[in-house]
Design a protein around this motif. Structure first.
Motif, short mmCIF file in Angstrom:
data_model
loop_
_atom_site.label_atom_id
_atom_site.label_comp_id
_atom_site.label_asym_id
_atom_site.label_seq_id
_atom_site.Cartn_x
_atom_site.Cartn_y
_atom_site.Cartn_z
N GLU A 147 -2.16 6.87 -3.66
CA GLU A 147 -2.17 5.40 -3.85
C GLU A 147 -1.17 4.95 -4.91
OE1 GLU A 147 -5.89 6.89 -2.33
OE2 GLU A 147 -5.00 7.26 -4.28
N LEU A 148 -0.86 5.85 -5.81
CA LEU A 148 0.06 5.51 -6.90
C LEU A 148 1.48 5.22 -6.40
CD1 LEU A 148 0.07 5.34 -9.99
CD2 LEU A 148 0.65 7.77 -10.05
N ALA A 149 1.89 5.91 -5.33
CA ALA A 149 3.29 5.82 -4.87
C ALA A 149 3.78 4.39 -4.62
CB ALA A 149 3.49 6.70 -3.65
N PRO A 150 3.05 3.56 -3.82
CA PRO A 150 3.57 2.21 -3.60
C PRO A 150 3.44 1.32 -4.84
CG PRO A 150 1.57 2.57 -2.31
CD PRO A 150 1.90 3.87 -2.95
N ILE A 151 2.46 1.62 -5.69
CA ILE A 151 2.24 0.79 -6.89
C ILE A 151 3.42 0.93 -7.85
CG2 ILE A 151 0.72 0.43 -8.89
CD1 ILE A 151 -1.59 1.45 -7.11
N VAL A 152 3.93 2.16 -8.00
CA VAL A 152 5.04 2.36 -8.95
C VAL A 152 6.41 2.30 -8.26
CG1 VAL A 152 3.61 3.69 -10.54
CG2 VAL A 152 4.89 4.90 -8.78
N GLY A 153 6.41 1.99 -6.95
CA GLY A 153 7.68 1.80 -6.27
C GLY A 153 8.34 3.07 -5.74
N LEU A 154 7.57 4.13 -5.64
CA LEU A 154 8.14 5.36 -5.08
C LEU A 154 8.30 5.21 -3.56
CD1 LEU A 154 8.96 8.39 -5.28
CD2 LEU A 154 6.56 8.94 -4.97
N SER A 155 7.32 4.54 -2.95
CA SER A 155 7.38 4.36 -1.49
C SER A 155 6.87 2.97 -1.13
CB SER A 155 6.51 5.41 -0.79
OG SER A 155 5.14 5.14 -1.04
N GLU A 156 7.22 2.54 0.09
CA GLU A 156 6.70 1.24 0.54
C GLU A 156 5.27 1.38 1.05
OE1 GLU A 156 10.81 0.56 0.00
OE2 GLU A 156 9.92 2.15 1.18
N VAL A 157 5.01 2.50 1.75
CA VAL A 157 3.68 2.73 2.31
C VAL A 157 3.26 4.18 2.09
CG1 VAL A 157 3.90 0.95 4.12
CG2 VAL A 157 4.55 3.31 4.62
N ILE A 158 1.99 4.46 2.39
CA ILE A 158 1.47 5.83 2.33
C ILE A 158 0.78 6.14 3.65
CG2 ILE A 158 1.12 5.79 -0.18
CD1 ILE A 158 -1.88 5.28 0.31
N VAL A 159 0.68 7.43 3.97
CA VAL A 159 -0.16 7.86 5.09
C VAL A 159 -1.22 8.74 4.47
CG1 VAL A 159 -0.28 9.33 7.15
CG2 VAL A 159 1.58 7.68 6.91
N ASP A 160 -2.49 8.32 4.60
CA ASP A 160 -3.56 9.05 3.93
C ASP A 160 -4.87 8.87 4.67
OD1 ASP A 160 -4.44 10.76 1.97
OD2 ASP A 160 -4.79 9.21 0.47
N ILE A 161 -5.86 9.66 4.24
CA ILE A 161 -7.20 9.57 4.83
C ILE A 161 -7.95 8.41 4.22
CG2 ILE A 161 -9.43 10.73 4.92
CD1 ILE A 161 -7.95 13.35 5.14
N VAL A 162 -8.57 7.60 5.05
CA VAL A 162 -9.36 6.47 4.57
C VAL A 162 -10.81 6.68 5.02
CG1 VAL A 162 -9.71 3.97 4.69
CG2 VAL A 162 -7.39 4.91 4.68
N GLU A 163 -11.72 6.66 4.04
CA GLU A 163 -13.15 6.75 4.39
C GLU A 163 -13.77 5.37 4.29
OE1 GLU A 163 -15.81 10.07 3.27
OE2 GLU A 163 -14.00 11.03 2.51
N THR A 164 -13.89 4.84 3.09
CA THR A 164 -14.49 3.52 2.91
C THR A 164 -13.44 2.45 2.65
OG1 THR A 164 -14.72 3.89 0.55
CG2 THR A 164 -16.58 4.54 1.93
#
Length: 216
Positions: A147-164
């Motif tokens: 989640e940190l990546a888009p917040i600090v500008g490393l990436s525009e989006v992330i691909v990750d597992i979402v539970e809730t």
């Protein structure tokens, strides 16, 4: 009779699997001892062995025949790409693999712009963007809190597992696209499938019946 060996994913997946097997009368008392330093647990009577492993290692143990049967998340099976038979969806550990980011990133996805994607699952991300969406992206492999990546500008989006989705919300991110649904799966070594055919088939059909009961 040789032992049938199970590799279980440490943590919640292992305890859910053992709970399920107990419903079939398959127990392993040794595993209930929380202080045990043992790595391999045995049920002599039923000729079964169990060991716990980190998720990404489970398909490896199964492919190389160190375990006949494994229980692991679908995400790991896809990401690891090992030669194993996926035989059963165990219907627990359900979640989904998603593309997430700030709401403003939705446009970048719609216009198929060249963006950076941070993920622990480069293979799944690449397959999704390149083969399903036909969008060229730069994939950045990460290990920690994605989640940190888009917040600090490393990436525009992330691909990750979402539970809730609560972690996303806390960080001002949303689910933008769903990649695929996930859950715990049972995998079997191809050679074991042939050699131990009867025992494995019987176990699979008992588990399948149990799942159908639960889903009623």
């Amino acid at each position: 009779m040789k032992y049938l060996t199970f590799a279980l994913t440490k943590g919640r997946l292992a305890s859910k699997t053992l709970e399920m097997l107990e419903n079939l009368g398959i127990t392993c008392e040794e595993m209930k001892d929380k202080d045990s330093r043992k790595l391999v647990f045995v049920n002599e009577e039923l000729k079964l062995k169990f060991f716990l492993a980190k998720g990404p290692d489970v398909p490896t143990y199964v492919e190389y025949g160190a375990a006949d049967i494994g229980v692991v998340g679908k995400d790991t099976i896809v990401e690891e790409g090992r030669k194993v038979h996926e035989v059963l969806d165990l219907s627990f550990g359900t979640c989904r693999m998603c593309v997430c980011g700030p709401k403003s990133a939705k446009e970048l996805l719609e216009h198929k712009e060249l963006i950076r994607v941070a993920t622990k699952y480069p293979k799944i991300a690449k397959d999704y963007f390149y083969n399903k969406k036909h969008q060229t992206v730069e994939i950045i492999k990460m290990n920690g809190s994605i989640e940190l990546a888009p917040i600090v500008g490393l990436s525009e989006v992330i691909v990750d597992i979402v539970e809730t989705g609560s972690t996303l919300k806390e960080n001002g991110l949303v689910v933008l696209e769903e990649v695929c649904p996930l859950s715990a799966r049972m995998i079997v070594n191809p050679v074991s499938m042939r050699m131990e055919n009867e025992r494995i088939k019987e176990l699979i059909s008992k588990l399948r019946a149990l799942l159908q009961e639960e889903n009623k």
